[in-house]
Design an enzyme around this catalytic site. Structure first.
Site, PDB file in Angstrom:
ATOM      1  N   ASN A   9       1.033  -1.244   0.026  1.00 45.44           N
ATOM      2  CA  ASN A   9      -0.087   0.034   0.080  1.00 45.44           C
ATOM      3  C   ASN A   9       0.833   1.245  -0.155  1.00 45.44           C
ATOM      4  O   ASN A   9       1.530   1.452   0.934  1.00 45.44           O
ATOM      5  CB  ASN A   9      -0.810   0.062   1.297  1.00 45.44           C
ATOM      6  CG  ASN A   9      -1.833   1.204   1.415  1.00 45.44           C
ATOM      7  OD1 ASN A   9      -1.746   1.980   0.542  1.00 45.44           O
ATOM      8  ND2 ASN A   9      -2.309   1.323   2.632  1.00 45.44           N
ATOM      9  N   LYS A  11       0.192   4.421  -0.274  1.00 42.05           N
ATOM     10  CA  LYS A  11      -0.653   5.362   0.395  1.00 42.05           C
ATOM     11  C   LYS A  11      -0.239   6.715  -0.463  1.00 42.05           C
ATOM     12  O   LYS A  11      -0.201   6.421  -1.623  1.00 42.05           O
ATOM     13  CB  LYS A  11      -0.101   5.447   1.751  1.00 42.05           C
ATOM     14  CG  LYS A  11      -0.381   4.365   2.719  1.00 42.05           C
ATOM     15  CD  LYS A  11      -0.112   4.422   4.276  1.00 42.05           C
ATOM     16  CE  LYS A  11      -0.095   3.151   4.994  1.00 42.05           C
ATOM     17  NZ  LYS A  11      -0.068   3.035   6.344  1.00 42.05           N
ATOM     18  N   HIS A  97      -9.782   0.874   5.091  1.00 42.82           N
ATOM     19  CA  HIS A  97      -8.305   1.178   5.967  1.00 42.82           C
ATOM     20  C   HIS A  97      -8.485   2.129   6.980  1.00 42.82           C
ATOM     21  O   HIS A  97      -9.281   3.061   6.918  1.00 42.82           O
ATOM     22  CB  HIS A  97      -7.255   1.847   4.782  1.00 42.82           C
ATOM     23  CG  HIS A  97      -5.765   1.603   5.287  1.00 42.82           C
ATOM     24  ND1 HIS A  97      -5.562   2.618   6.258  1.00 42.82           N
ATOM     25  CD2 HIS A  97      -4.909   0.930   5.226  1.00 42.82           C
ATOM     26  CE1 HIS A  97      -4.145   2.143   6.503  1.00 42.82           C
ATOM     27  NE2 HIS A  97      -3.798   1.102   5.715  1.00 42.82           N
ATOM     28  N   GLU A  99      -6.862   4.605   8.059  1.00 42.26           N
ATOM     29  CA  GLU A  99      -6.549   5.779   7.631  1.00 42.26           C
ATOM     30  C   GLU A  99      -7.825   6.359   7.231  1.00 42.26           C
ATOM     31  O   GLU A  99      -8.149   7.446   7.236  1.00 42.26           O
ATOM     32  CB  GLU A  99      -5.531   6.128   6.901  1.00 42.26           C
ATOM     33  CG  GLU A  99      -4.217   5.679   7.427  1.00 42.26           C
ATOM     34  CD  GLU A  99      -2.982   5.267   6.847  1.00 42.26           C
ATOM     35  OE1 GLU A  99      -3.042   5.344   5.524  1.00 42.26           O
ATOM     36  OE2 GLU A  99      -1.963   4.855   7.628  1.00 42.26           O
ATOM     37  N   GLU A 169      -5.136  -5.182  10.572  1.00 36.45           N
ATOM     38  CA  GLU A 169      -3.977  -4.106  10.841  1.00 36.45           C
ATOM     39  C   GLU A 169      -4.283  -3.532  12.334  1.00 36.45           C
ATOM     40  O   GLU A 169      -5.175  -2.336  12.000  1.00 36.45           O
ATOM     41  CB  GLU A 169      -4.140  -2.881   9.602  1.00 36.45           C
ATOM     42  CG  GLU A 169      -3.991  -3.627   8.375  1.00 36.45           C
ATOM     43  CD  GLU A 169      -3.383  -2.641   7.410  1.00 36.45           C
ATOM     44  OE1 GLU A 169      -2.229  -2.811   6.659  1.00 36.45           O
ATOM     45  OE2 GLU A 169      -3.716  -1.488   7.369  1.00 36.45           O
ATOM     46  N   GLY A 175       2.610   2.313  10.832  1.00 32.88           N
ATOM     47  CA  GLY A 175       3.620   3.318  10.735  1.00 32.88           C
ATOM     48  C   GLY A 175       4.458   3.982  11.960  1.00 32.88           C
ATOM     49  O   GLY A 175       4.936   4.786  12.005  1.00 32.88           O
ATOM     50  N   SER A 215       3.619  -2.001  10.458  1.00 32.32           N
ATOM     51  CA  SER A 215       5.323  -2.047  10.553  1.00 32.32           C
ATOM     52  C   SER A 215       5.884  -3.385  10.442  1.00 32.32           C
ATOM     53  O   SER A 215       6.654  -3.825  11.046  1.00 32.32           O
ATOM     54  CB  SER A 215       5.453  -1.560  11.997  1.00 32.32           C
ATOM     55  OG  SER A 215       5.047  -0.271  12.254  1.00 32.32           O
TER      56      SER A 215
HETATM   57  P1  13P Z   1       3.277   0.340   7.699  1.00 28.45           P
HETATM   58  O1  13P Z   1       3.590  -0.845   6.846  1.00 28.45           O
HETATM   59  O2  13P Z   1       3.819   1.533   7.179  1.00 28.45           O
HETATM   60  O3  13P Z   1       2.993   0.351   9.177  1.00 28.45           O
HETATM   61  O4  13P Z   1       1.655   0.625   7.139  1.00 28.45           O
HETATM   62  C1  13P Z   1       0.837  -0.443   7.334  1.00 28.45           C
HETATM   63  C2  13P Z   1      -0.509  -0.017   6.342  1.00 28.45           C
HETATM   64  O5  13P Z   1      -1.097   0.633   6.833  1.00 28.45           O
HETATM   65  C3  13P Z   1      -0.656  -1.040   5.088  1.00 28.45           C
HETATM   66  O6  13P Z   1      -1.945  -0.654   4.748  1.00 28.45           O
END
Ligand code: 13P
Length: 252
Positions: A9, A11, A97, A99, A169, A175, A215
């Protein structure tokens, strides 16, 4: 049996040139290795979907979107429909997601509509679930994930559910560099599979790929993927480096 899947992803990162460069690096790295049966999916920002589709057409990886609108079409300025994604021959799309849930107020009900539109256009939804830190600290993580899945997914027929990929997740791991322990991941993945078994039966539960995200890096992917109910990863930061992403994909 279920597939091993590693999805990247990207982002809201990279310019067009940087996206092009990363795709080229990815192709170079993938040419030199054998992924066995692990499926690779790359989810770039909308403007780069076609670029990535061109790279992915020789089947080193499939291409997915990061989001879709919950309406079929019409006056929704700035939005992208499942029909549009299907017209680019995309195979996958991330839905729900954290976010999107946190910053754009996406609800389980909207997620259910998005899933329906995607399935209507033969695109496989990668449906995200997971608790925030306060929920885990209050011991509510199972309750939260159960509600997300029941309200977002369990309206589907058994046949439709066969096209779903789930990504657990934990929001506190995204992150932050703070990965869930392999035990925490396994515990939640087994719980999710149990919910699917209860709703759709053992065959569907055994066939559903459940990915871990948060992560996930080359140095911890092996430990996470070694768990019986962890079928791969949804990778954020590490998917922006070709070598790291491929190293994660090789961690089975
Ligand atoms: P990170 O791997 O940067 O923690 O992000 C995970 C994520 O949100 C994948 O959709």
């Amino acid at each position: 049996m279920r597939k091993h899947i590693v999805a990247g992803n990207w982002k809201m990162n990279l310019t067009f040139d940087q996206a092009n460069e990363l795709a080229e690096q990815l192709m170079d790295a993938l040419e030199k290795c054998n992924l066995n049966k692990t499926e690779l999916i790359v989810c770039p920002p909308f403007p780069y979907l076609e670029l990535l589709s061109d790279f992915g057409s020789d089947s080193y990886f499939m291409v997915g979107a990061q989001n879709v609108n919950d309406n079929e079409r019409g006056a929704y300025t700035g939005e992208v429909s499942a029909e549009m994604l299907a017209s680019l021959e995309l195979t996958h799309c991330i839905v729900g997601h954290s976010e999107r849930r946190l910053y754009y107020g996406e609800t389980n009900e909207q997620i259910a509509h998005k899933v329906d539109h995607l399935l209507g256009h033969n695109i496989k939804p990668i449906v995200c679930c997971g608790e925030v830190l306060e929920e885990r600290e209050a011991g509510k993580q199972f309750e939260v994930v159960e509600r997300q899945l029941k309200e977002g997914l369990f309206h589907l027929s058994e046949r439709a559910f066969g096209n779903i990929i789930i990504a657990y997740e934990p929001v506190w791991a995204i992150g932050t560099g703070k990965t869930a322990t392999p035990q925490q991941a396994q515990e939640m993945h087994a719980f999710i599979r149990g919910l699917i078994r209860g709703r759709y039966g053992a065959t569907t539960a055994d066939d559903t790929s459940i990915l871990y995200g948060g992560s996930c890096k080359p140095n911890n992917a092996k430990e996470l993927f070694a768990n019986p109910d962890v079928d791969g990863g949804l990778i954020g930061g590490a998917s922006l480096k070709a070598d790291d992403f491929v190293a994660i994909a090789l961690s089975f």
